[in-house]
Design a protein around this motif. Sequence first.
Motif, mmCIF file in Angstrom:
data_model
loop_
_atom_site.group_PDB
_atom_site.id
_atom_site.type_symbol
_atom_site.label_atom_id
_atom_site.label_comp_id
_atom_site.label_asym_id
_atom_site.label_seq_id
_atom_site.Cartn_x
_atom_site.Cartn_y
_atom_site.Cartn_z
ATOM 1 N N ARG A 482 40.772 41.706 -24.010
ATOM 2 C CA ARG A 482 40.255 41.473 -22.767
ATOM 3 C C ARG A 482 39.462 40.121 -22.524
ATOM 4 O O ARG A 482 38.934 39.727 -23.415
ATOM 5 C CB ARG A 482 39.371 42.555 -22.404
ATOM 6 C CG ARG A 482 38.580 42.766 -21.100
ATOM 7 C CD ARG A 482 37.466 43.836 -20.877
ATOM 8 N NE ARG A 482 36.377 43.291 -21.753
ATOM 9 C CZ ARG A 482 36.157 43.978 -22.850
ATOM 10 N NH1 ARG A 482 36.755 45.220 -23.434
ATOM 11 N NH2 ARG A 482 35.021 43.708 -23.595
ATOM 12 N N VAL A 486 31.451 42.203 -21.139
ATOM 13 C CA VAL A 486 30.809 43.607 -20.884
ATOM 14 C C VAL A 486 29.470 43.537 -20.442
ATOM 15 O O VAL A 486 28.764 42.640 -21.206
ATOM 16 C CB VAL A 486 31.195 44.460 -21.579
ATOM 17 C CG1 VAL A 486 33.048 45.060 -21.709
ATOM 18 C CG2 VAL A 486 31.017 44.260 -23.180
ATOM 19 N N GLY A 507 28.477 42.176 -12.398
ATOM 20 C CA GLY A 507 29.843 42.606 -12.692
ATOM 21 C C GLY A 507 29.790 44.018 -11.817
ATOM 22 O O GLY A 507 29.249 44.250 -11.017
ATOM 23 N N ILE A 522 28.392 50.456 -23.673
ATOM 24 C CA ILE A 522 29.219 49.468 -22.610
ATOM 25 C C ILE A 522 28.927 50.253 -21.211
ATOM 26 O O ILE A 522 29.436 51.504 -21.034
ATOM 27 C CB ILE A 522 30.351 49.185 -22.840
ATOM 28 C CG1 ILE A 522 30.436 48.368 -24.295
ATOM 29 C CG2 ILE A 522 31.047 48.435 -21.569
ATOM 30 C CD1 ILE A 522 32.070 48.064 -24.774
ATOM 31 N N GLU A 525 31.504 46.026 -16.645
ATOM 32 C CA GLU A 525 32.214 44.690 -16.874
ATOM 33 C C GLU A 525 31.591 43.722 -16.429
ATOM 34 O O GLU A 525 31.100 43.501 -15.120
ATOM 35 C CB GLU A 525 33.553 44.872 -16.357
ATOM 36 C CG GLU A 525 34.456 43.671 -16.648
ATOM 37 C CD GLU A 525 35.846 43.897 -15.985
ATOM 38 O OE1 GLU A 525 36.950 44.136 -16.812
ATOM 39 O OE2 GLU A 525 36.292 43.536 -14.854
ATOM 40 N N CYS A 526 31.311 42.731 -17.187
ATOM 41 C CA CYS A 526 30.543 41.442 -17.036
ATOM 42 C C CYS A 526 31.637 40.333 -15.905
ATOM 43 O O CYS A 526 32.618 40.599 -16.100
ATOM 44 C CB CYS A 526 30.043 40.594 -17.891
ATOM 45 S SG CYS A 526 29.035 39.114 -17.567
ATOM 46 N N ASN A 527 31.035 39.503 -14.983
ATOM 47 C CA ASN A 527 31.839 38.843 -14.097
ATOM 48 C C ASN A 527 32.174 37.413 -14.746
ATOM 49 O O ASN A 527 32.726 36.680 -14.321
ATOM 50 C CB ASN A 527 31.444 38.653 -12.611
ATOM 51 C CG ASN A 527 30.177 38.405 -12.645
ATOM 52 O OD1 ASN A 527 29.376 37.750 -13.627
ATOM 53 N ND2 ASN A 527 29.290 38.374 -11.511
ATOM 54 N N ASP A 531 29.584 38.560 -23.260
ATOM 55 C CA ASP A 531 28.759 39.731 -22.935
ATOM 56 C C ASP A 531 27.492 39.645 -22.434
ATOM 57 O O ASP A 531 26.887 38.521 -22.762
ATOM 58 C CB ASP A 531 28.834 40.702 -23.963
ATOM 59 C CG ASP A 531 30.395 40.929 -24.728
ATOM 60 O OD1 ASP A 531 31.110 40.893 -24.025
ATOM 61 O OD2 ASP A 531 30.342 41.359 -26.090
ATOM 62 N N TYR A 570 41.292 49.162 -22.671
ATOM 63 C CA TYR A 570 40.157 48.186 -22.239
ATOM 64 C C TYR A 570 39.698 47.676 -23.204
ATOM 65 O O TYR A 570 39.023 46.484 -23.404
ATOM 66 C CB TYR A 570 39.173 48.978 -21.376
ATOM 67 C CG TYR A 570 37.979 48.040 -20.580
ATOM 68 C CD1 TYR A 570 38.397 47.346 -19.529
ATOM 69 C CD2 TYR A 570 36.949 47.925 -21.151
ATOM 70 C CE1 TYR A 570 37.388 46.302 -18.998
ATOM 71 C CE2 TYR A 570 35.891 47.117 -20.606
ATOM 72 C CZ TYR A 570 36.441 46.365 -19.570
ATOM 73 O OH TYR A 570 35.457 45.593 -18.863
#
Length: 605
Positions: A482, A486, A507, A522, A525-527, A531, A570
């Motif tokens: 990915r 995250v 995110g 987790i 999801e981070c933008n 991480d 993911y």
Amino acid sequence: MEIRNVAIIAHVDHGKTTLVDQLLKKSETLESRETIEDRVMDSNDIERERGITILAKNTAVMYKGCKINILDTPGHADFSGEVERIMKMVDGVVLVVDAYEGAMPQTRFVLKEALENNLKPIVVVNKVDKDSARPDEVVDELLDLFIELGANDDQLEFKVVFASATHGTSSLSSDITTQRETMNPILDLIVSEIPAPSVEKDGHLQFQGALLDYNEYVGRMAIGRIKKGTMRTNTMVSCMRLDGSIKSFRIQKLFSFLGLHRTEIEEAYAGDIVAVAGLADINVGETICEVGYEESLPPIRISEPTVEMYFSVNNSPFAGKEGKFVTSTKLEERLYRETQKDVSLRVKKSGYHDEWIVSGRGELHLGILIENMRREGYEFQVAKPKPIIKEIDGKMYEPFEYVQIDIPNEYTGPTIELIGRLGGILESMTNDISQTRLIYTMPSRGLIGVTTDFMTCTKGYGTMSHIFLDYRPLEGGLVGNRKLGVLVATNEGKTTAYGIGQIEDRGVLFIEPNENVYEGQIVGECNKEEDLAVNVVKAKQQTNQRSSSKDMTVVLKRPRIMPLEVCMEYINDDELLEVTPKNIRLRKKILNTSERKKFDSRKER
């Protein structure tokens, strides 16, 4: 009594199981008081929920004095091991093809298997009642496919029936007005076109199990066709084991199939398909013979797994709180038990304590196993699925797949860019007024985790199907991780609306307020690509200051729903999926925030 043994084969969702329903209803099999629900052959809960067939199943119908044994096979590529074994039990196939979609990747695979086993095909063009149906063009496409796959002259002269399994109608003509509420055209062709079993009724007993079943009263049963002679209950027989040894046992029970029932019988004859109980550890491909006349049948070839995952005992802070079976002994027992009935699955110990490598035919194959274990009460964790890399003559080889993509024309550019980036080689492209079909060969590693990106770039309108092709030399580094980072929890506790609200702009969240989380889990999801450690259990400080917004309700965005298969795709290499009967959680392998940062900084040097 005359017997015909036939398999229903097709690409996923082309209507095999629904067609079997209609053959049961419209033949002379069910008693007047019997009714059947839709997709009666999909008896497994997950099969009914997802609308897919996972395990091959058999039934039989009576038609004009002939017993027709019917085997309903899975359509998804991940369960093709079931299809391969079925081919050893039948003398012909009914190939079901969607009147709009035509030949798809799994159509190619199942037809190739049937032709290689020299089986006689009958084609059913299904769903002719669709507005978008193009039955005549589909028949032409199939003829091209038969020729491409090397069909002999007899196989090329296949008969065609046009049907709507949903409405229970069929006809020998593609003209929709000729459809009648009957399955007789299909049943008539099975009796007239499919040859009777080529067996020796008076020879010494030979029986080979191609499927396994389990009954809590009699234990494991082998289902297969009697090749020679007669089989009787309470007689001593020899089992030719796969390792070359011979084991004698007594046939305890013998079962025949008809309609919705499995009937206990005293004897069965060559050509019929039966279930045999009496040997607790009988395996697929082993031959049962008359004592003193031991002669094994050719082994059943099973394609090798292409994807592997690491299964391990759950070691998160919540370990043992939600599962019924949590120990390494229970997990190992369950995994090895699955290999007894699923010959496409492989299990072996890894180099680490309480960890196993489980190999299967694809992500869905392994995902179904995980979901079944979860529902049974098992608690464990799994790592990211990876393609199986083989070493051949000192060189590394990886699995490649045949990929077919159907998309609206406007999404052709983004799709070609996406698949090209993942190592896909475009073989052909055809389009009409609104749709484009792309054919690729690409490494399996490029397909792991691609579903989300593919659905995003086609706005959900694209379909992708793939089937294992062969092993080719490994080129370049592995892809499939990915891109985005995250959001990782820094504290254990219950999530709060205040804590979540503070990080919403960083995110997309996977959790809601009032959920239990732990450090290293987790939560979103981070933008950005790195991480981000976040505190989602943070509570708003209490003060004696009055605020004009004090009583305002915090409005949060809806969290992203992450089903099991999405989670499997993911996770990255440094992450795990925690699976319990109640929850599916994403987590980092290293839970402690400071230790993880030290590890990541060392890795970057």
